[in-house]
Design an enzyme around this catalytic site. Sequence first.
Site, PDB file in Angstrom:
ATOM      1  N   HIS A  37      -8.618  -1.978  -7.668  1.00 18.07           N
ATOM      2  CA  HIS A  37      -7.743  -2.614  -8.668  1.00 18.07           C
ATOM      3  C   HIS A  37      -8.514  -3.660  -9.476  1.00 18.07           C
ATOM      4  CE1 HIS A  37      -4.746  -1.511  -5.429  1.00 18.07           C
ATOM      5  NE2 HIS A  37      -4.224  -0.923  -6.481  1.00 18.07           N
ATOM      6  N   GLN A  62       9.222   6.558  -7.433  1.00 18.41           N
ATOM      7  CA  GLN A  62       8.148   7.553  -7.318  1.00 18.41           C
ATOM      8  C   GLN A  62       7.871   7.987  -5.880  1.00 18.41           C
ATOM      9  OE1 GLN A  62       5.250   4.738  -9.184  1.00 18.41           O
ATOM     10  NE2 GLN A  62       3.784   5.573  -7.721  1.00 18.41           N
ATOM     11  N   LYS A 185     -11.505   3.825  -2.234  1.00 18.32           N
ATOM     12  CA  LYS A 185     -10.649   2.675  -1.898  1.00 18.32           C
ATOM     13  C   LYS A 185      -9.205   3.022  -2.191  1.00 18.32           C
ATOM     14  CE  LYS A 185     -13.886  -0.823  -1.727  1.00 18.32           C
ATOM     15  NZ  LYS A 185     -13.982  -1.934  -0.782  1.00 18.32           N
TER      16      LYS A 185
HETATM   17  O1  PAF Z   1      -1.126   4.234  -9.449  1.00 21.12           O
HETATM   18  C1  PAF Z   1      -0.216   3.457  -9.083  1.00 21.12           C
HETATM   19  O2  PAF Z   1      -0.447   2.486  -8.351  1.00 21.12           O
HETATM   20  C2  PAF Z   1       1.207   3.717  -9.520  1.00 21.12           C
HETATM   21  O3  PAF Z   1       1.494   5.063  -9.548  1.00 21.12           O
HETATM   22  C3  PAF Z   1       1.557   3.036 -10.860  1.00 21.12           C
HETATM   23  C4  PAF Z   1       0.740   3.611 -12.002  1.00 21.12           C
HETATM   24  C5  PAF Z   1       1.340   1.552 -10.750  1.00 21.12           C
HETATM   25  C6  PAF Z   1       3.035   3.288 -11.197  1.00 21.12           C
HETATM   26  O4  PAF Z   1       3.871   2.785 -10.205  1.00 21.12           O
END
Ligand code: PAF
Length: 280
Positions: A37, A62, A185
Site C-alpha cells: 500500500h 465485495q 505482500k
Molecule cells: O483492492 C482493494 O483493496 C479493494 O478491492 C478496493 C479497491 C480498495 C475496493 O474496496
Amino acid sequence: MRIFRDAAKLQKWCMQQKRMGKRMALVPTMGYLHEGHLSLIETAKKNRADEIVVSVFVNPVQFGPNEDYATYPRNEKSDLAKCRKAGASAVFLPTPEALYAPDHSVYVNEERLSTGLCGARRPGHFRGVCTVVAKLFNLAQPDFAVFGQKDFQQAAVINRMVRDINFPVEIVVAPIVREESGLAKSSRNTYLSDAEKASALAIFASLRETAGAVAEKGSVPWKSQKARIVRKLEKAGLKVDYAEAVDAATLEDVKTLKPGNAVLVAAFAGRTRLIDNIIV
Ligand code: PAF
C-alpha cells in the site's frame, strides 16, 4: 493530515482542493496497510499529486457470504500512523453505514472482464468493488487513482469501468511488492502459519519459471505450463483455485503463451486464498 469519517465532509474538502487547481490522487485500500500500500502512496507522489487521499474501508459489498469480511484484519491506529509517515494529505475512514444508506440500491456492474478468474469464484465481488470505487471517485474527485498490479483483474475491471462510464480519472497501476522470499505482500498473509507461508512460496516460484520459459523460447503452449504450475502448487500442499493465462488487456484466455501475456494464479494455503500474477 486530515481524517474524515463523513463522506460529505470529505467530498466538500476535495472539491475545495480541486477548485484551487490541485492535482488530486486517490489510493483506495481496505487498510491493514503494508509496504504494498505504501508503494501506492509513493506512486501517487511520483505522479505529481498535490493532495493524496487514502481511503481505508473494508467494503462489505465485495465480500461473499462465506468470505472473511468479519475477520478481515483491521488496525486503524497503525494505518493512520503509516499514512501520516508516507505523506498522505487525508485519510477517509468511513463506517459501512456512512457509505451505504440502509436502502442503498444502485450498483455498478462490469459485465465482461469480471466474469472469469476471481469473478467466477467470487460472485458479486467485482460488483462490490466497482460500486465502492465509483463512490470513492465521486467523493474524492481524483485526477488519478492508484491500484496495485497484484489485483490484476481488479485493475482491468476498474479501467473498463472508467472507460465505459466516462469517469474523468486516470488509472495508475503500481507493480507488485513482494517479501524477500518472493511472496506477494497482502493483508491476508497475516492469516498464514509459518508452514503455510513456506508452501505459498511455490506460487511466485512457479510463475517465475513460466516467465523464464517464455523468455527462453519466445512462446510456449499454455497447457503444459499450466500442468507444471498446478503440479508444483499441489506438491507444495496448496489447493489450486485457478491457474490461467490471458491477454493482459482483454483478459481472454490464450492457448499459446507469448511475451506480454499475463499468468494469474489463485490458490488456498489452508483456508487462506492467495492470488498472484506475472506478465511474462
Ligand atoms: O483492492 C482493494 O483493496 C479493494 O478491492 C478496493 C479497491 C480498495 C475496493 O474496496
